[in-house]
Structures are given as structure tokens and as C-alpha cells.
Write a protein that holds these residues in place. Sequence first.
Motif, PDB file in Angstrom:
ATOM      1  N   THR A 267       0.824  -1.213   0.000  1.00  0.00           N
ATOM      2  CA  THR A 267       0.000   0.000   0.000  1.00  0.00           C
ATOM      3  C   THR A 267       0.858   1.263   0.000  1.00  0.00           C
ATOM      4  O   THR A 267       0.457   2.293  -0.551  1.00  0.00           O
ATOM      5  CB  THR A 267      -0.936   0.016   1.215  1.00  0.00           C
ATOM      6  N   ARG A 268       2.031   1.174   0.621  1.00  0.00           N
ATOM      7  CA  ARG A 268       2.914   2.334   0.642  1.00  0.00           C
ATOM      8  C   ARG A 268       3.457   2.623  -0.755  1.00  0.00           C
ATOM      9  O   ARG A 268       3.553   3.788  -1.171  1.00  0.00           O
ATOM     10  CB  ARG A 268       4.074   2.096   1.614  1.00  0.00           C
ATOM     11  N   LEU A 269       3.805   1.584  -1.495  1.00  0.00           N
ATOM     12  CA  LEU A 269       4.283   1.766  -2.858  1.00  0.00           C
ATOM     13  C   LEU A 269       3.215   2.428  -3.723  1.00  0.00           C
ATOM     14  O   LEU A 269       3.502   3.332  -4.514  1.00  0.00           O
ATOM     15  CB  LEU A 269       4.680   0.420  -3.458  1.00  0.00           C
ATOM     16  N   ILE A 270       1.966   1.976  -3.549  1.00  0.00           N
ATOM     17  CA  ILE A 270       0.872   2.539  -4.341  1.00  0.00           C
ATOM     18  C   ILE A 270       0.615   3.996  -3.951  1.00  0.00           C
ATOM     19  O   ILE A 270       0.417   4.862  -4.818  1.00  0.00           O
ATOM     20  CB  ILE A 270      -0.398   1.692  -4.165  1.00  0.00           C
ATOM     21  N   ALA A 271       0.626   4.271  -2.666  1.00  0.00           N
ATOM     22  CA  ALA A 271       0.392   5.646  -2.204  1.00  0.00           C
ATOM     23  C   ALA A 271       1.464   6.593  -2.742  1.00  0.00           C
ATOM     24  O   ALA A 271       1.165   7.715  -3.182  1.00  0.00           O
ATOM     25  CB  ALA A 271       0.363   5.686  -0.678  1.00  0.00           C
ATOM     26  N   THR A 272       2.705   6.157  -2.720  1.00  0.00           N
ATOM     27  CA  THR A 272       3.793   6.985  -3.233  1.00  0.00           C
ATOM     28  C   THR A 272       3.632   7.224  -4.728  1.00  0.00           C
ATOM     29  O   THR A 272       3.842   8.341  -5.221  1.00  0.00           O
ATOM     30  CB  THR A 272       5.148   6.301  -2.963  1.00  0.00           C
ATOM     31  N   LEU A 273       3.241   6.169  -5.446  1.00  0.00           N
ATOM     32  CA  LEU A 273       3.021   6.308  -6.890  1.00  0.00           C
ATOM     33  C   LEU A 273       1.929   7.325  -7.177  1.00  0.00           C
ATOM     34  O   LEU A 273       2.094   8.214  -8.028  1.00  0.00           O
ATOM     35  CB  LEU A 273       2.651   4.949  -7.486  1.00  0.00           C
ATOM     36  N   LEU A 274       0.814   7.231  -6.471  1.00  0.00           N
ATOM     37  CA  LEU A 274      -0.309   8.131  -6.723  1.00  0.00           C
ATOM     38  C   LEU A 274       0.022   9.564  -6.310  1.00  0.00           C
ATOM     39  O   LEU A 274      -0.543  10.522  -6.857  1.00  0.00           O
ATOM     40  CB  LEU A 274      -1.551   7.637  -5.993  1.00  0.00           C
ATOM     41  N   ASP A 275       0.927   9.727  -5.359  1.00  0.00           N
ATOM     42  CA  ASP A 275       1.320  11.065  -4.925  1.00  0.00           C
ATOM     43  C   ASP A 275       2.281  11.740  -5.905  1.00  0.00           C
ATOM     44  O   ASP A 275       2.327  12.975  -5.983  1.00  0.00           O
ATOM     45  CB  ASP A 275       1.987  11.005  -3.546  1.00  0.00           C
TER      46      ASP A 275
ATOM     47  N   PRO B  93      11.878  -3.304  -3.813  1.00  0.00           N
ATOM     48  CA  PRO B  93      10.705  -2.428  -3.900  1.00  0.00           C
ATOM     49  C   PRO B  93      10.859  -1.317  -4.928  1.00  0.00           C
ATOM     50  O   PRO B  93       9.876  -0.871  -5.517  1.00  0.00           O
ATOM     51  CB  PRO B  93      10.572  -1.865  -2.476  1.00  0.00           C
ATOM     52  N   ASN B  94      12.087  -0.856  -5.174  1.00  0.00           N
ATOM     53  CA  ASN B  94      12.281   0.185  -6.184  1.00  0.00           C
ATOM     54  C   ASN B  94      11.930  -0.335  -7.575  1.00  0.00           C
ATOM     55  O   ASN B  94      11.343   0.375  -8.398  1.00  0.00           O
ATOM     56  CB  ASN B  94      13.730   0.678  -6.171  1.00  0.00           C
ATOM     57  N   CYS B  95      12.301  -1.594  -7.836  1.00  0.00           N
ATOM     58  CA  CYS B  95      11.958  -2.200  -9.125  1.00  0.00           C
ATOM     59  C   CYS B  95      10.448  -2.365  -9.242  1.00  0.00           C
ATOM     60  O   CYS B  95       9.865  -2.120 -10.303  1.00  0.00           O
ATOM     61  CB  CYS B  95      12.647  -3.557  -9.265  1.00  0.00           C
ATOM     62  N   VAL B  96       9.811  -2.795  -8.155  1.00  0.00           N
ATOM     63  CA  VAL B  96       8.362  -2.973  -8.155  1.00  0.00           C
ATOM     64  C   VAL B  96       7.676  -1.637  -8.407  1.00  0.00           C
ATOM     65  O   VAL B  96       6.675  -1.560  -9.128  1.00  0.00           O
ATOM     66  CB  VAL B  96       7.891  -3.595  -6.833  1.00  0.00           C
ATOM     67  N   ALA B  97       8.208  -0.563  -7.823  1.00  0.00           N
ATOM     68  CA  ALA B  97       7.634   0.765  -8.035  1.00  0.00           C
ATOM     69  C   ALA B  97       7.707   1.160  -9.513  1.00  0.00           C
ATOM     70  O   ALA B  97       6.770   1.764 -10.054  1.00  0.00           O
ATOM     71  CB  ALA B  97       8.368   1.794  -7.174  1.00  0.00           C
ATOM     72  N   LEU B  98       8.791   0.804 -10.186  1.00  0.00           N
ATOM     73  CA  LEU B  98       8.907   1.100 -11.612  1.00  0.00           C
ATOM     74  C   LEU B  98       7.888   0.317 -12.426  1.00  0.00           C
ATOM     75  O   LEU B  98       7.303   0.834 -13.378  1.00  0.00           O
ATOM     76  CB  LEU B  98      10.322   0.785 -12.104  1.00  0.00           C
ATOM     77  N   VAL B  99       7.678  -0.947 -12.047  1.00  0.00           N
ATOM     78  CA  VAL B  99       6.673  -1.754 -12.737  1.00  0.00           C
ATOM     79  C   VAL B  99       5.295  -1.135 -12.549  1.00  0.00           C
ATOM     80  O   VAL B  99       4.519  -1.000 -13.503  1.00  0.00           O
ATOM     81  CB  VAL B  99       6.692  -3.204 -12.218  1.00  0.00           C
ATOM     82  N   LEU B 100       4.974  -0.756 -11.323  1.00  0.00           N
ATOM     83  CA  LEU B 100       3.676  -0.125 -11.052  1.00  0.00           C
ATOM     84  C   LEU B 100       3.493   1.138 -11.890  1.00  0.00           C
ATOM     85  O   LEU B 100       2.412   1.380 -12.447  1.00  0.00           O
ATOM     86  CB  LEU B 100       3.569   0.224  -9.562  1.00  0.00           C
ATOM     87  N   SER B 101       4.546   1.952 -11.987  1.00  0.00           N
ATOM     88  CA  SER B 101       4.458   3.192 -12.749  1.00  0.00           C
ATOM     89  C   SER B 101       4.199   2.913 -14.225  1.00  0.00           C
ATOM     90  O   SER B 101       3.372   3.570 -14.870  1.00  0.00           O
ATOM     91  CB  SER B 101       5.756   3.995 -12.588  1.00  0.00           C
ATOM     92  N   SER B 102       4.867   1.902 -14.774  1.00  0.00           N
ATOM     93  CA  SER B 102       4.670   1.561 -16.175  1.00  0.00           C
ATOM     94  C   SER B 102       3.267   1.030 -16.430  1.00  0.00           C
ATOM     95  O   SER B 102       2.614   1.404 -17.411  1.00  0.00           O
ATOM     96  CB  SER B 102       5.706   0.515 -16.606  1.00  0.00           C
ATOM     97  N   LEU B 103       2.780   0.156 -15.541  1.00  0.00           N
ATOM     98  CA  LEU B 103       1.439  -0.400 -15.711  1.00  0.00           C
ATOM     99  C   LEU B 103       0.373   0.683 -15.578  1.00  0.00           C
ATOM    100  O   LEU B 103      -0.633   0.680 -16.313  1.00  0.00           O
ATOM    101  CB  LEU B 103       1.192  -1.502 -14.682  1.00  0.00           C
ATOM    102  N   LEU B 104       0.584   1.624 -14.659  1.00  0.00           N
ATOM    103  CA  LEU B 104      -0.361   2.730 -14.508  1.00  0.00           C
ATOM    104  C   LEU B 104      -0.384   3.587 -15.769  1.00  0.00           C
ATOM    105  O   LEU B 104      -1.461   3.988 -16.237  1.00  0.00           O
ATOM    106  CB  LEU B 104       0.021   3.583 -13.298  1.00  0.00           C
TER     107      LEU B 104
END
Length: 376
Positions: A228-236, A262-273
Motif C-alpha cells: 500500500t505504501r508503494l501505491i500511495a507513493t506512486l499516486l502522490d 521495492p524500487n523495481c516494483v515501483a517502476l513496474v507499477l508506474s509503467s502499468l499505470l
Amino acid sequence: MSDTTQPPFSILFVDDEEMSRNHFARAIRADYCVHVARSADEAIAVLSQHGAEIAVLVTDYRMPGRDGDDLLRQVAQEYPQIVRILVTAYADKDMLLQTVNTGDVFRILEKPLRTEKVREVLQLAIARYAERETRQQRLLAMDETLAFLAHELNTPLATISLFARSVETDVGEQYDPERQREIGHAARSMLNNAQYCLTLISSFWETVHKSGGQQSASEAGIREVKATRLIATLLDTYPFVASQRDWIQVDVQGDFVVRAMPNCVALVLSSLLSNALRALDGATAPALHLEVVDNPEPEIRMRDNGPGIAPEIKARLLLDPVTTYAGAGGHGMGMIFCNRIMQSFGGCLRIESMLGEGTTITMGFPNSTGRMHTTD
């Protein structure tokens, strides 16, 4: 041990004495798969066939032809992941010092070999091998991430260049209202893509800067961050345009710790978004749901009500460089890199989509035992 169960690691034992080879194999074959060789050259031949599965090399020093020290040096160059152990019955102080100082040996065992001592040293050697394998996987993941980041930056920059050339070509012409709208749209696209690049660079730099360059790769790899923290940071931090942020809802059914990269996961989330928002562009009532679940397996799902993906495209998305956004600078490599990043730490990426009904992308993570459910 049953016949169908294979030991997790293999050992290669090299000695010109048959009795010594038989004794070693009997002593440890209950715990490890054992390969034996009579000489350095025969050992290299065994490694050429089984090098990928052999974790530890144990070799005698005094052998006809090439000695154990020579074998250790060759293996150190050609199979650096293998942990190397030297066996000797000779109190050759100069030889021992030379071997240890060159770094070609993990431990030295004296003959006659004692079973308990051999098992103890092999346990330490296997632990060293596992540590090296983990480090190597993280380095590979880092390479994938850098390639992924380069792609994510290259795609919007290519779009900026494309639109910039279009605007430059049209300078000085008389524009009708429709053309003016097209130019305005191009300008907005350039701005949005540039902002996306800057956000990625800023986020990546901030992470590196906070580490101060002092955090080891292993420490970075095991840093624990909640999903949830990764998602919150992405949306912010994501550069949403107009009302895009209002399209998104987050549903947390069970949080979990992202234990690997987690940094790699954050990049994946950003690309998928980014992909999801692009798919929703022009939809009548765009909606994007981010779901976090921890049961039965830890997952992050991204579900949109966009146009969906054609079956022939969906079947290739994680395997081949295909894209439906070639006109906007897309190369079709983003999903491949996302999938590779997830796989690098034992996760997976799954795609469910039907034309006219939207798309769901699922990021699957290993559970606390390191295993995960991979069925579609």
C-alpha cells in the motif's frame, strides 16, 4: 531419501585415488548429489556437462598431470560461482600460503578426511554458494531494471521528438480550428511525456541519494516496504493530467510486505499505470481499480474498463515486442521488462483482458515461504 527426490546441490570431488573417491561419495551422497573425477582434465569435462548444477568443487592437490592448484585457478576463471575447496595430505606451507593468498580456495581440508569435518565445511560452502547466487540474481535484476528505466525514458522522449518535429514542420502555415486543436493536443502530449520522464528520474535519484551510496546491494534487495505504501507513493508523485486521478480507486483487502526490490516494483507499477491511463483515454466513464490482496497469495491488481486487448496481442505481450501505441512512440518492450523484473525475484505478471470489457493486470508476489501460485 526417495529415488524421485533430488538433492538441491551437487558436489564435484576430484582425486586420483579410487578408494578416496568412493569414501567421499558414500559419506555425503545422502545429502548431496556427488560427481567424481580422477584428474583435473576429467573434472573440467564433468563441469562442461554439469557446471550449472555443481555448487562446490573439492579437489586433491597432488595428482598426476595438472595439480589441484592449477584446477582451482581454471575453475575460478570459468566457473566463478562454484565454491572451491582444496584437499592435501602434505604439509607444504609455501603451497598452502600461495593458494590461500590467490583467493582460489574457500577452505583447505587435510587427509585423511573426517566425515564430520567434511560435512561441516560443505555446509559452509553451500551457504557461500547460495549467497553468491542471490547476489548474482540481484545484479541481473538491476541490469533488467536499468534497461527497463532506459526504455521508459526513451518511449516518452521519442514521442516528444515526434510531436516536436510535427509542430516544427507546421510553423508558419495558416491553421484552421481543427488543426489548431491538433497542435494544442500535441503540445500537451509533449508536456505530459516530459513530466513523466522527470518524475521517473526524480524518484530514482531520490532513492539513490537517500541511500548515500552506502547501502549494499543485499541490503537494498531485502528492504521491506508495504504494498500500500508503494501505491500511495506512486499516486502522490505520478504526473496525472486533468481528471485522471479521479478515475482511480484503491481497494485494500489485505496488505503485505514487498520483501524484494521495492524500487523495481515501483517502476513496474508506474509503467502499468501509464499503460492503463493511456488505454482509458477517450473512455466515456473511465475507471481504474487498484486492488491489494494477501490471500491466498500476495497480489496487486490493476483493473480498468478500457477497450481491452485483442487475443492475438494479449498472447504475445509478455513474450514479444508488440504494441498498440506505435504511433505515440511505443516499442512494445515495457511489458516484457515488467515481466522480467517480477520474475527476477520469484514473482509473476498475469494479463486478463476481453475486447470491450477492460483489462486486469496482476502482479503476483512470493508468499512468506518463498513460493507462489502461478496458475492463470
